[in-house]
Scaffold this motif. Sequence first.
Motif, short mmCIF file in Angstrom:
data_model
loop_
_atom_site.label_atom_id
_atom_site.label_comp_id
_atom_site.label_asym_id
_atom_site.label_seq_id
_atom_site.Cartn_x
_atom_site.Cartn_y
_atom_site.Cartn_z
N MET A 254 0.86 -1.24 0.03
CA MET A 254 -0.04 0.09 0.01
C MET A 254 0.78 1.38 0.15
N SER A 255 0.53 2.04 -0.79
CA SER A 255 1.56 3.76 -0.96
C SER A 255 0.95 4.25 0.03
N VAL A 256 2.09 5.06 0.48
CA VAL A 256 1.86 5.87 1.92
C VAL A 256 1.35 7.18 1.08
N LEU A 257 1.51 7.47 0.02
CA LEU A 257 0.79 8.61 -0.45
C LEU A 257 -0.20 8.56 -1.81
N GLY A 258 -0.45 7.11 -1.97
CA GLY A 258 -1.19 6.99 -3.16
C GLY A 258 -3.07 7.17 -2.64
N GLY A 259 -3.58 6.67 -3.81
CA GLY A 259 -5.18 6.68 -3.53
C GLY A 259 -5.61 6.24 -2.28
N ASN A 260 -5.29 5.15 -1.73
CA ASN A 260 -5.51 4.27 -0.66
C ASN A 260 -4.47 4.79 0.53
N SER A 261 -3.93 5.96 0.61
CA SER A 261 -2.93 6.33 1.54
C SER A 261 -3.44 6.45 3.13
N ILE A 262 -2.46 5.89 4.04
CA ILE A 262 -2.81 5.67 5.40
C ILE A 262 -3.44 6.87 5.82
N PHE A 263 -3.08 8.11 5.07
CA PHE A 263 -3.56 9.54 5.70
C PHE A 263 -4.99 9.61 5.52
N ASN A 264 -5.52 8.76 4.68
CA ASN A 264 -7.17 8.86 4.19
C ASN A 264 -7.83 8.01 5.34
N LYS A 265 -7.31 7.08 5.96
CA LYS A 265 -8.13 6.46 6.89
C LYS A 265 -8.63 7.10 8.17
N GLY A 266 -9.42 6.73 8.65
CA GLY A 266 -10.15 7.71 9.84
C GLY A 266 -9.04 7.55 10.96
N ILE A 267 -8.67 6.54 11.22
CA ILE A 267 -7.70 6.30 12.33
C ILE A 267 -6.43 7.09 12.22
N GLY A 268 -5.96 6.99 10.90
CA GLY A 268 -4.75 7.53 10.55
C GLY A 268 -4.78 9.12 10.76
N SER A 269 -5.75 9.92 9.97
CA SER A 269 -6.06 11.17 9.92
C SER A 269 -6.08 11.62 11.52
N ARG A 270 -6.96 10.84 12.41
CA ARG A 270 -7.10 11.39 13.48
C ARG A 270 -5.84 11.28 14.42
N LEU A 271 -5.00 10.28 14.39
CA LEU A 271 -3.88 9.86 15.06
C LEU A 271 -2.73 11.21 14.57
N LEU A 272 -2.58 11.49 13.18
CA LEU A 272 -1.83 12.45 12.79
C LEU A 272 -2.31 13.68 13.43
N LEU A 273 -3.52 14.15 13.36
CA LEU A 273 -4.10 15.17 13.94
C LEU A 273 -3.77 15.56 15.42
N ALA A 274 -4.00 14.47 16.16
CA ALA A 274 -3.67 14.36 17.45
C ALA A 274 -2.09 14.55 17.80
N ILE A 275 -1.22 13.90 17.00
CA ILE A 275 -0.01 14.25 17.33
C ILE A 275 0.53 15.54 16.97
N VAL A 276 0.14 16.15 15.76
CA VAL A 276 0.35 17.39 15.38
C VAL A 276 0.11 18.51 16.54
N LEU A 277 -1.26 18.30 16.76
CA LEU A 277 -1.95 19.06 17.92
C LEU A 277 -0.95 18.92 19.23
N PHE A 278 -0.80 18.13 19.70
CA PHE A 278 -0.12 17.64 21.04
C PHE A 278 1.25 18.36 20.82
N SER A 279 2.00 17.95 19.92
CA SER A 279 3.43 18.45 19.73
C SER A 279 3.43 19.87 19.38
N SER A 280 2.32 20.35 18.74
CA SER A 280 2.45 21.97 18.66
C SER A 280 2.15 22.60 20.12
N ILE A 281 1.15 22.22 20.85
CA ILE A 281 1.16 22.74 22.08
C ILE A 281 2.46 22.41 22.87
N ILE A 282 2.92 21.41 23.23
CA ILE A 282 4.34 21.22 23.88
C ILE A 282 5.21 22.00 23.28
#
Length: 484
Positions: free
Chosen positions: A1-29
């Motif tokens: 599965m391509s990381v940046l393709g049509g079935n990207s892990i960033f398009n999955k529900g858990i992946g996008s929410r996890l990325l958002l949570a990491i970015v928000l938490f890291s930004s706040i810290i």
Amino acid sequence: MSVLGGNSIFNKGIGSRLLLAIVLFSSIITLALTVFQLYLEYRDEVENIQARFNEVERSYLASLGGALWSLDVDQIQLLIEGIRHLPDMQYLEVREVGRVRKRQVGISVGERGVGPILSREYPILYAEIRDREAPQLIGALYVEATLSGVYGRLTERAMSILITQGVKTFLVSAFTLFIVHRLVTRHLIAISGFLRGYTLGAGAVALRLSRRPPSRADELDDMTAALNVMSTGLVDSVHDREQTLRELRRQEAALDRAYRHFTTHETAAKLAHEIKQPLACLTTYTQGLQSMVLRGEVNPEELPQLVDRMVREVQRVREIIAISQSQIEHSVGASESLSVGDLLRDVIPLLYQICDDHGVAVRVEGDDLEVFILGNRVSLQQVLVNLVRNACEAMTSQPEAGRRLRLSVLEGKGKVAFTIHDSGPGFPAAILQTGHALFASAKRTGSGFGLPIVTAILATHGGRLEISNDEDGGGRVVCSLPKA
């Protein structure tokens, strides 16, 4: 599965929410740490300016005192120019004090009052070496240090920190998301695909994850094992259902053999009527289960309860046959002390199912009545099943929204009354006149044995059956039984 393709892990529900949570938490810290670090650096910068103020006091005041005493303007100018070149110094001024009638010396360099500042004023003292008296105040040195440079350096530092931390946060987030996808989410996708493709009745199929087995079992291994156990359990449940159906067919064959032992048409008709109810229930359960299997909507938690109900109906058939084979007319089996609440709770799921099959809204009242009667559990439950089914069938001509049935249990003086009231057309006048005569039925396909059989069973228990029509419409059947 391509990381940046049509079935990207960033398009999955858990992946996008996890990325958002990491970015928000890291930004706040990052912001919090940046603010704290800038505060520390600002404090250090201010302390450095204060240290330079102290250095001016230690290193320059004595020289300025001598130059001002001798009115050496060039020397004063040279000294304050030297101070002016210290970091963050923007304005210095030397003023002579003490000479009232003469022109006082005043020398300054730089631009005063520009931006945020820190300032300090020092007295300039002078005393000759041979003079033993206290030093004389001959002037004052005023020093201003700007904070603009401090703010500029802090801004550059903040931008450097934010850019560095932003790049690091992105890289860490992407790597974390990749690791989570590699270790967890791709296996969840495989599990969901396995469940979507699972077909009941196709045999037990083991789920295996595409990964190297870990040294110690983890959560995914536990989930895989649980799903495989569930798959095996479903296969066993289907096997049990098939065995139940085979048992039902054996009971039907036994019923056919029992028919040949009866000597009168009335006895055979009664047996057929009694067997019809559990067989209809079994048919309903079997059809419901088959429909769930075809739709792929089998709930493993409901299978044991459904199979248990089917087993109870088979047991009911077995007991009815055993009672009939005793060749004792109107025999209802062995009597026992029964709780009305237990008697109802055991048969209520079946009554609800019958009403639901006919689109009837049902209400049960008094199912918690803890009073005892003496009788045969199977026979009395069969009476309730027969009467409820008859009431539901009587309402088939009514609009579904108007189909209502109420089963109520009341305790009276020395007896217990089971009342079934429906919203159907009521009993025809001929039925009310003939009472419970054999072969009298209000249904075109009815055998006319239902009410006579119920009457006979209740009579054996020392009870009675009453039928009537309500003034507001609908039929009413009351079964009275003596208390134990």
